[in-house]
Design a protein around this motif. Sequence first.
Motif, PDB file in Angstrom:
ATOM      1  N   HIS A  86       5.635  -9.524  52.835  1.00  0.00           N
ATOM      2  CA  HIS A  86       7.033  -9.069  52.785  1.00  0.00           C
ATOM      3  C   HIS A  86       7.779  -9.998  51.831  1.00  0.00           C
ATOM      4  CE1 HIS A  86      11.039  -8.290  55.140  1.00  0.00           C
ATOM      5  NE2 HIS A  86      11.096  -7.933  53.870  1.00  0.00           N
ATOM      6  N   LEU A  87       8.207  -9.461  50.683  1.00  0.00           N
ATOM      7  CA  LEU A  87       8.705 -10.316  49.605  1.00  0.00           C
ATOM      8  C   LEU A  87      10.212 -10.426  49.512  1.00  0.00           C
ATOM      9  CD1 LEU A  87       6.259  -9.071  46.842  1.00  0.00           C
ATOM     10  CD2 LEU A  87       6.090 -11.188  48.143  1.00  0.00           C
ATOM     11  N   ASP A  88      10.937  -9.409  49.943  1.00  0.00           N
ATOM     12  CA  ASP A  88      12.363  -9.399  49.623  1.00  0.00           C
ATOM     13  C   ASP A  88      13.193  -8.944  50.813  1.00  0.00           C
ATOM     14  OD1 ASP A  88      14.306  -7.981  46.859  1.00  0.00           O
ATOM     15  OD2 ASP A  88      14.742  -9.566  48.267  1.00  0.00           O
ATOM     16  N   SER A  89      13.591  -9.882  51.649  1.00  0.00           N
ATOM     17  CA  SER A  89      14.367  -9.532  52.840  1.00  0.00           C
ATOM     18  C   SER A  89      15.795  -9.116  52.490  1.00  0.00           C
ATOM     19  CB  SER A  89      14.410 -10.713  53.806  1.00  0.00           C
ATOM     20  OG  SER A  89      14.944 -11.859  53.166  1.00  0.00           O
ATOM     21  N   ALA A  90      16.269  -9.566  51.314  1.00  0.00           N
ATOM     22  CA  ALA A  90      17.666  -9.299  50.939  1.00  0.00           C
ATOM     23  C   ALA A  90      17.902  -7.836  50.592  1.00  0.00           C
ATOM     24  CB  ALA A  90      18.064 -10.174  49.750  1.00  0.00           C
ATOM     25  N   SER A  91      16.858  -7.088  50.260  1.00  0.00           N
ATOM     26  CA  SER A  91      17.050  -5.709  49.811  1.00  0.00           C
ATOM     27  C   SER A  91      16.829  -4.695  50.924  1.00  0.00           C
ATOM     28  CB  SER A  91      16.104  -5.401  48.653  1.00  0.00           C
ATOM     29  OG  SER A  91      14.754  -5.513  49.078  1.00  0.00           O
TER      30      SER A  91
END
Length: 448
Positions: free
Chosen positions: A393-398
């Motif tokens: 899981h690379l991008d929690s902000a999106s």
Amino acid sequence: KDLLLPVPTPAVPTLPSREFPADWSIKTRLLFMSSQPFTWAEHLKAQEEAQGFAQHCRAAETNLPPSVQEPKLSTELRCAFQQSLVYWLHPSLPWLQLFPRIGADRKIAGKASPWSQDEALQQVLMSEWSVSFTSLYNLLKAKLCPYFYVCTYQFTVLFRAAGLAGSDVITAVISPTTRGLREAMRNEGIEFSLPLVEERRTRKQKNSEVNLETEVVRSPEVGKSAEDGEEPAPSDDDDDESFSWLEEMGVQDKIKKPGAVSIKLCKEKHEVQVDHRPESLTLVKGTNTFTLLNFLINCKSLVAVAGPQAGLPPTLLSPVAFRGGTMQTLKARSINAKARVHLAYEDIFSLEIVGPVMPHSLHSLTMLLRSAQRGAFSAVLYTHEPTAVFNTHLDSASSALNKETVSKDLPKCGLHSATLDQLSQLPTLGKSSIRFLEMKDYAYTWKS
């Protein structure tokens, strides 16, 4: 050493699910097993094969009923099966197995490679490869290609279109990487992150804060000194002061102080520790992916200079057609066997799929088997291990991105709508991949 500890992976679901999570690793082999025969996947007629290729090229969407009564007589099922086996490859050299590339020296050794000693031929191969690579990136940017892989002899790059894996911009993930490669990327102005290293650092920092709070509760005096800032945090300027005790002993001239390079190497030790490991996964986002494209095209270390793979451009794998790409099909064969259950023998039917099985193919095949095998089958999945980390899981902000805006043009990318929905979800498998998949009563369980 903390950086190299395994990241916790989700447990096997206790409740069956109508869908399994997206698996972004490349599979080298699938073995499906069922109590129902796979005769429908054998000996496709010329018309069915041709129709399957046409459906792939036209991105035709086949929606089968939940259960196909006579699978062997279903032309629609057999055409869709052929369609799900198609993938695109560059370069295409029929006498060489061009996937996997990492650790493939033994398989390629001894095969004819006229380009290995011919510099002019190498330049032609790289020139054609650059055209194909650029074509794929342009298709990705226009959302006419959902994703593609660049497989070099040392690392693999996965490019994903905006809207996939929960990201609102184009992403590229590289694994495994080395400090040298990352330094070269920095020098080219490519902004990137090391998600697993940063995640480990954040977790460690949170644990330290929890421990500190515990100490504050136990000893108010410790808390006061920390809050008042009486003890400043150590800085780089303290390096010289840390050797002042040598002068007090009068042996400063006999002890060699570490130079700036040594101190720098010591500070970068944590980064070197992750080299060649899954933790070295590097994430590039947005416009930086175009800079990465140019970097890879001009990167000297992209192609081996010695050994069986010398002069051979990286392998490009794509679910859709691109300039210079060659249509290939995964190899499929059905096997019938008998297995001893208690005191009797029962028929066990299996279907083997061999080749670079990409995420969309895995999902398409399971949709077909759900209908053909009446909602009951199991599968053993063999993963190309260097690509398992692509499930991070690379991008929690999106997570709160406007899906309607980002995914507006994605349906034109050539994938079935159900497959596209699956691949749009946030990855949940961590550094692992699905090893075993089972469907009972039209519901999945899996092990990673």
